[in-house]
Each structure stands twice: as C-alpha cells, then as structure tokens.
Design an enzyme around this catalytic site. Structure first.
Site, PDB file in Angstrom:
ATOM      1  N   ASN A 114       0.938  -1.238  -0.177  1.00  0.00           N
ATOM      2  CA  ASN A 114      -0.040   0.145  -0.047  1.00  0.00           C
ATOM      3  C   ASN A 114       0.876   1.215   0.061  1.00  0.00           C
ATOM      4  O   ASN A 114       0.465   2.146  -0.460  1.00  0.00           O
ATOM      5  CB  ASN A 114      -1.041   0.181   1.374  1.00  0.00           C
ATOM      6  CG  ASN A 114      -1.478   1.140   1.711  1.00  0.00           C
ATOM      7  OD1 ASN A 114      -2.513   1.643   0.912  1.00  0.00           O
ATOM      8  ND2 ASN A 114      -0.771   2.062   2.620  1.00  0.00           N
ATOM      9  N   SER A 176      -4.190   2.289  -9.015  1.00  0.00           N
ATOM     10  CA  SER A 176      -5.273   3.378  -8.848  1.00  0.00           C
ATOM     11  C   SER A 176      -5.834   3.424 -10.026  1.00  0.00           C
ATOM     12  O   SER A 176      -5.229   2.939 -11.046  1.00  0.00           O
ATOM     13  CB  SER A 176      -4.138   4.768  -8.906  1.00  0.00           C
ATOM     14  OG  SER A 176      -4.626   5.767  -9.440  1.00  0.00           O
ATOM     15  N   TYR A 188       3.407   8.661 -11.380  1.00  0.00           N
ATOM     16  CA  TYR A 188       2.667   7.981 -10.767  1.00  0.00           C
ATOM     17  C   TYR A 188       1.856   6.715 -11.665  1.00  0.00           C
ATOM     18  O   TYR A 188       1.464   5.750 -11.257  1.00  0.00           O
ATOM     19  CB  TYR A 188       1.521   8.905 -10.116  1.00  0.00           C
ATOM     20  CG  TYR A 188       0.367   8.408  -9.192  1.00  0.00           C
ATOM     21  CD1 TYR A 188       0.905   7.962  -7.787  1.00  0.00           C
ATOM     22  CD2 TYR A 188      -0.669   8.155  -9.453  1.00  0.00           C
ATOM     23  CE1 TYR A 188       0.105   7.430  -6.785  1.00  0.00           C
ATOM     24  CE2 TYR A 188      -1.693   7.393  -8.395  1.00  0.00           C
ATOM     25  CZ  TYR A 188      -1.317   7.342  -7.222  1.00  0.00           C
ATOM     26  OH  TYR A 188      -2.023   6.856  -6.402  1.00  0.00           O
ATOM     27  N   SER A 191       3.556   3.707 -12.596  1.00  0.00           N
ATOM     28  CA  SER A 191       4.027   2.900 -11.064  1.00  0.00           C
ATOM     29  C   SER A 191       2.770   2.305 -10.868  1.00  0.00           C
ATOM     30  O   SER A 191       2.661   1.008 -10.614  1.00  0.00           O
ATOM     31  CB  SER A 191       4.551   3.806  -9.968  1.00  0.00           C
ATOM     32  OG  SER A 191       3.275   4.518  -9.442  1.00  0.00           O
ATOM     33  N   LYS A 192       1.411   2.826 -11.110  1.00  0.00           N
ATOM     34  CA  LYS A 192       0.360   2.132 -10.730  1.00  0.00           C
ATOM     35  C   LYS A 192      -0.176   1.079 -11.718  1.00  0.00           C
ATOM     36  O   LYS A 192      -0.654   0.075 -11.573  1.00  0.00           O
ATOM     37  CB  LYS A 192      -0.698   3.095 -10.440  1.00  0.00           C
ATOM     38  CG  LYS A 192      -0.362   4.133  -9.189  1.00  0.00           C
ATOM     39  CD  LYS A 192      -0.293   3.049  -8.022  1.00  0.00           C
ATOM     40  CE  LYS A 192      -0.316   3.978  -6.628  1.00  0.00           C
ATOM     41  NZ  LYS A 192       0.018   3.119  -5.483  1.00  0.00           N
TER      42      LYS A 192
END
Ligand SMILES: NC(=O)c1ccc[n+]([C@@H]2O[C@H](COP(=O)([O-])OP(=O)(O)OC[C@H]3O[C@@H](n4cnc5c(N)ncnc54)[C@H](O)[C@@H]3O)[C@@H](O)[C@H]2O)c1
Length: 278
Positions: A114, A176, A188, A191-192
């Site tokens: 997480n 996400s 981001y 990465s997600k």
C-alpha cells in the site's frame, strides 16, 4: 539511502485465539501492510484487525507509525500488533524486516503493498515553441522507486516468507485508476500500471505455491492527501464522480478484506471508484 534501525517498539499478545483454520479466514492470520501508518493503510489495518488478524505494520514515518500502532492496539484490544520503521526502497532493510516478521509472528499470510507517494508534474511545459520545464528523472524515479520497486521488493520477500512458513498467502497491490494514464502523473500512472501488472503476473507465478495475488485500483478516496486540496477543487472533483462523492477509506478496506476472504479471486484488478473512470 534511508536506513532504519530495529527493534520494533510495540507488541501486544493475542489472547484466546487458535491457529487451526485452513481457509483464508482472517482469525490469527498475519497481515503485513506497507504504508500502514496512515490513510488507506490504517483503515485496512483496522478492518483486518477487527476480523481477528495479527498485524505487522511497515512505514517509513516512525512517529506516525508509533502513534498509529498505539491507536490500532487501543481500538482492537487483544490483537497482536507490531510496527516496523522501514523505507521499502531499501532492499537490505526489506529483506531484514520480513525476517523480523517471521521471528516475531512465525508466519506471513497476507501482504498489502500500500505504501505510495505522489510527485505530480507535467512531462514538460512549453509556450510559443519554447520548452521551459521538464519533469526531472529524479521526480520520475522517486515515485517509481517507492510505488513500483518498493512493491516489488516487498512482494518478493512476502512470497518467500509465505513459502518458508508453509502458509497459504494473498498479496494485494494498491494500484489506482490513474494506471490508465493521467495528466501530470507520468511517474504515478506508470507506477500504478506496473503494480497492477505485477499482481497479474504474480498470480500466474505464485498460485503453484498456494499464493494468490490481486490489485485494488481506487478512484479518489478521502484521506489526508485529499483533505489538503482546496475546497473548491475538491467540490469539483466530487461532482465528476457519478455517485457524487469521494470514496471512504473504509470502502477500500472492505474491498481488501473481500479479496483476502474469497479464495477464487486471483490475478484481477478491482476498481473502486464510484464510477469515475479515466
Ligand atoms: N487516497 C487516494 O485517493 C488514493 C487513490 C488511489 C490510490 N491510492 C494509493 O493508495 C495508497 C495509500 O494512499 P493514501 O492516500 O493512504 O496515502 P498516505 O500518504 O496517507 O499514506 C501513505 C503511507 O505510506 C508511507 N510511505 C511513503 N513512502 C514510504 C516508503 N518509502 N517506505 C515505507 N512507507 C512509506 C507514508 O509514510 C504513509 O504513511 C498509495 O499507494 C496511493 O497511491 C490512494
């Protein structure tokens, strides 16, 4: 490179529980949550502790970790809880912390990957044919290091700990809806997308060891991060969500519990976004 020293600082022994279950019921299962000292991680910790799980909480923010573990222990009397101050980008420390968790609890059953950060910015800025700004490699890599490489390291070590402690396991990567690609989030979004893909790959690789893997892709959830936004921006964002509000951390926590308790969920990414898609 950030280094953290051990030992852990909080231990409250579980009382009157037994270890006889063979299905993935949460009673007495050992759940490791990275970034568990706040936001979604803390909500998941509370949900799973209430279901009888033992908690190993990893976070790089030692003060927040100490306070959160104390709060968790207060809210869930009798549940065994340990906090580990670790930066998940440090390979040696990640390997060490899973050894400590095995020593402290004797087994690992669940990892929730997480911990995550945001360092938003446009790929570049330009006006009238002149480029004025670029996202630096450092800005890109800092997010990849925590969100993707950190999840890889913890996933690898958790799987090893599940196998050596002869336990059935579940790994959940927190992705996400931005994994589809979002403005200002090259780092981001990449990465997600990566953690969602790793969950699918791990399901295929690790099922032979009785380890399932899945991902949760939340939309916009009310946490400290969203509380820091301007009220008018927050109101605009809420209106974009078909259900007309932000998600609650508790709703993500219930999704994690659903995945853990349902042995047939494997290699899937569950979106929880109120209907908001990107
Ligand atoms: N809140 C949202 O709307 C939302 C939406 C989609 C996905 N997510 C994802 O959910 C996860 C949790 O988000 P949140 O809103 O609760 O964030 P948060 O910032 O409240 O919590 C993240 C936690 O991770 C810890 N952390 C950061 N870097 C670390 C590192 N290197 N090693 C160990 N711990 C580290 C922080 O100290 C913090 O306690 C993140 O992966 C985030 O990307 C959040």
């Amino acid at each position: 490179m950030a280094r953290w020293t051990f030992p852990v600082f909080l231990s409250i022994l579980a009382l009157g529980q037994n270890d006889s279950e063979v299905s993935m019921e949460l009673t007495n299962k050992v759940v490791v949550i990275t970034g568990g000292a706040g936001g979604l991680g803390l909500a998941m910790a509370n949900e799973l502790a209430a279901a009888g799980a033992k908690l190993a909480i990893i976070d790089s923010d030692q003060d927040k970790l100490e306070n959160s573990c104390a709060d968790l222990a207060g809210a869930n009397p009798g549940v065994e809880i340990q906090g580990y101050a670790v930066d998940i980008t440090d390979e040696e420390d990640v390997m060490a912390v899973f050894q400590y968790i095995l020593e402290d609890f004797g087994q690992v059953n669940v990892l929730i990957n997480n911990a995550g950060i945001l360092r938003d910015g446009m790929l570049l800025k330009a006006k009238d044919g002149v480029v004025s700004d670029r996202m630096s490699l450092q800005q890109f890599s800092s997010v990849i290091d925590v969100n993707l490489a950190g999840s890889f390291l913890c996933g690898r070590e958790a799987a090893a700990a599940m196998i050596t402690s002869k336990q059935a396991g579940v790994i959940i990567n927190i992705s996400s809806i931005a994994r589809a690609g979002n403005v200002g989030q090259s780092n981001y979004s990449a990465s997600k997308a990566g953690v969602a893909a790793m969950a699918v790959g791990w399901a295929k690789e690790l099922s032979r060891y009785n380890i399932r893997a899945a991902a949760i892709a939340p939309g916009v959830i009310a946490t400290d991060m969203t509380a820091a936004m301007k009220p008018e921006a927050l109101a605009r964002l809420s209106q974009m969500v078909p259900v007309g509000r932000l998600g609650e951390a508790q709703e993500v926590a219930k999704t994690a519990r659903f995945i853990i308790e349902n042995d047939y969920i494997n290699g899937r990414v569950i979106e929880i976004d109120g209907g908001l898609s990107m």
